[in-house]
Design an enzyme around this catalytic site. Structure first.
Site, PDB file in Angstrom:
ATOM      1  N   ASP A  50       0.495  -1.253  -0.144  1.00  0.00           N
ATOM      2  CA  ASP A  50       0.477   0.414  -0.161  1.00  0.00           C
ATOM      3  C   ASP A  50       1.012   2.121   0.363  1.00  0.00           C
ATOM      4  OD1 ASP A  50       0.649  -0.365   2.585  1.00  0.00           O
ATOM      5  OD2 ASP A  50      -1.413   0.237   3.714  1.00  0.00           O
ATOM      6  N   SER A  51       2.224   1.622   0.146  1.00  0.00           N
ATOM      7  CA  SER A  51       3.287   2.027  -0.281  1.00  0.00           C
ATOM      8  C   SER A  51       2.809   2.969  -1.536  1.00  0.00           C
ATOM      9  CB  SER A  51       4.650   1.182   0.062  1.00  0.00           C
ATOM     10  OG  SER A  51       4.479   0.215  -0.776  1.00  0.00           O
ATOM     11  N   ASP A  89      -0.875  -6.327  -0.397  1.00  0.00           N
ATOM     12  CA  ASP A  89      -2.163  -5.619   0.862  1.00  0.00           C
ATOM     13  C   ASP A  89      -3.349  -5.346   1.117  1.00  0.00           C
ATOM     14  OD1 ASP A  89       0.660  -4.821   2.833  1.00  0.00           O
ATOM     15  OD2 ASP A  89       1.166  -3.175   1.796  1.00  0.00           O
ATOM     16  N   LYS A 118      -0.973  -9.471   3.049  1.00  0.00           N
ATOM     17  CA  LYS A 118      -0.087  -8.905   4.521  1.00  0.00           C
ATOM     18  C   LYS A 118      -0.825  -8.022   4.475  1.00  0.00           C
ATOM     19  CE  LYS A 118       3.300  -6.249   3.939  1.00  0.00           C
ATOM     20  NZ  LYS A 118       2.914  -5.088   4.736  1.00  0.00           N
ATOM     21  N   GLU A 120      -1.192  -5.525   8.993  1.00  0.00           N
ATOM     22  CA  GLU A 120      -0.686  -4.660  10.063  1.00  0.00           C
ATOM     23  C   GLU A 120      -0.918  -5.463  11.450  1.00  0.00           C
ATOM     24  OE1 GLU A 120      -0.311  -1.087   8.996  1.00  0.00           O
ATOM     25  OE2 GLU A 120       1.179  -1.156   6.711  1.00  0.00           O
ATOM     26  N   GLU A 187       9.290  -3.373  10.124  1.00  0.00           N
ATOM     27  CA  GLU A 187       9.452  -3.479  10.569  1.00  0.00           C
ATOM     28  C   GLU A 187      10.122  -1.377  11.467  1.00  0.00           C
ATOM     29  OE1 GLU A 187       6.938  -0.507   7.184  1.00  0.00           O
ATOM     30  OE2 GLU A 187       8.172   1.085   6.943  1.00  0.00           O
TER      31      GLU A 187
HETATM   32  O1  KIV Z   1       3.788  -1.501   1.445  1.00  0.00           O
HETATM   33  C1  KIV Z   1       5.259  -1.327   1.397  1.00  0.00           C
HETATM   34  O2  KIV Z   1       5.481  -1.039   1.066  1.00  0.00           O
HETATM   35  C2  KIV Z   1       5.367  -2.248   3.176  1.00  0.00           C
HETATM   36  C3  KIV Z   1       6.190  -2.255   2.828  1.00  0.00           C
HETATM   37  C4  KIV Z   1       7.172  -1.441   4.057  1.00  0.00           C
HETATM   38  C5  KIV Z   1       6.587  -3.773   3.884  1.00  0.00           C
HETATM   39  O3  KIV Z   1       4.158  -2.748   3.414  1.00  0.00           O
END
Ligand code: KIV
Length: 294
Positions: A50-51, A89, A118, A120, A187
């Site tokens: 989600d970056s 994500d 993934k 969090e 992280e």
């Molecule tokens: O969204 C992302 O790129 C991440 C990484 C920083 C692990 O979760």
């Protein structure tokens, strides 16, 4: 080209690498070209993070993207049929909701082409993880600096710097592993904490700003390649392997100059008309034939 003939990575094959000699490598990608590069480079996992909100879409944090947004990027990555496992994500508010909505959102990312999702958070995510696993979707955990919690954390800060918070992170990791995740991203935590976690769980830890005592490492595509928004201060864990923003700017600057000077396009970059057709159209000085009238 690396690894073209090797079997595609799966959540079980990632899990099987725990404690092995070869550290796992994960790199983010958000579209087909970046996925092709990460695959050709031989990474084990592609994270459609989600970056994307920050490094591609220009937002200040990751809270702005939806499951639909993520599915759009996951599908672009998956269309390249990469060998690395595609991990998607789950965005903010896609698993902080009812069990049914959580499962539906995870399924949307799998249908878009991901092989795992993934999410969090630590112990408080165990119920969501159980629900997703119950639908046969592998889940990767993510603790430490969890960007979706930026407002409660008070910013992008290293986590686990105090005794209590370090112990809490170990407890979170153990709870995630017991819940059935196949790997955990750590992280921005001190290396000693990452080491304790890595030694405490039977699943691989993938570090980003967590030092070397992890079972693998992940970096964000744009950070690794030197694409950075103006003024963005890169965290110290980022190693830049290229300066592609500067290189791309040079290339586009050259294109602008060539267009303005007439150097582009050249004859070789042009589709030419045959002489016969030029004559027929009356170009280059020849009189154009007049249409016949009945
Ligand atoms: O969204 C992302 O790129 C991440 C990484 C920083 C692990 O979760």
């Amino acid at each position: 080209m690396a690894a073209a003939s090797q079997a595609r990575m799966t959540a079980p094959s990632v899990l099987a690498r725990k404690g092995g000699d070869a550290p796992l490598v994960m790199v983010t990608a958000y579209d087909a070209p970046s996925a092709r590069v990460v695959d050709a480079a031989g990474a084990d996992m592609i994270l459609v993070g989600d970056s994307v909100a920050m490094v591609v879409l220009g937002y200040d944090d990751t809270l702005q993207v939806t499951t639909d947004d993520m599915a759009h990027h996951v599908a672009a990555v998956a269309r390249t049929r990469p060998r690395p496992l595609v991990v998607a994500d789950l965005p903010w508010m896609s698993y902080h909701v009812t069990r049914d909505e959580t499962v539906r959102n995870a399924a949307q990312l799998i249908r878009a082409g991901a092989g795992a999702v993934k999410l969090e958070g630590g112990r408080k995510r165990v119920a969501a993880i159980a629900a997703i696993l119950d639908t046969e979707i592998p889940v990767m955990g993510h603790i430490g600096l969890t960007p979706q919690s930026i407002h409660t954390l008070g910013g992008f800060k290293v986590q686990g710097k105090q005794l209590d918070s370090a112990r809490a992170l170990v407890d979170d990791a153990v709870a995630l592993a017991e819940a059935g995740v196949f790997a955990i991203v750590l992280e921005c935590v001190p290396d000693g904490v990452a080491r304790m976690i890595t030694d405490s769980v039977a699943v691989p830890t993938i570090g980003i700003g967590a030092g070397r005592h992890c079972d693998g490492q992940v970096l964000v595509w744009h950070d690794l390649l030197g694409f950075a928004a103006p003024g963005r201060k890169l965290p110290k864990f980022v190693r830049r392997y290229a300066e592609m923003e500067a290189e791309a700017t040079d290339a586009v600057t050259q294109f602008c100059a060539d267009v303005r000077s007439g150097a582009f396009p050249s004859s070789a970059e042009t589709y030419h008309m045959t002489d016969q057709m030029a004559d027929g159209l009356g170009l280059y000085g020849a009189p154009a034939p007049q249409p016949e009238h009945a």
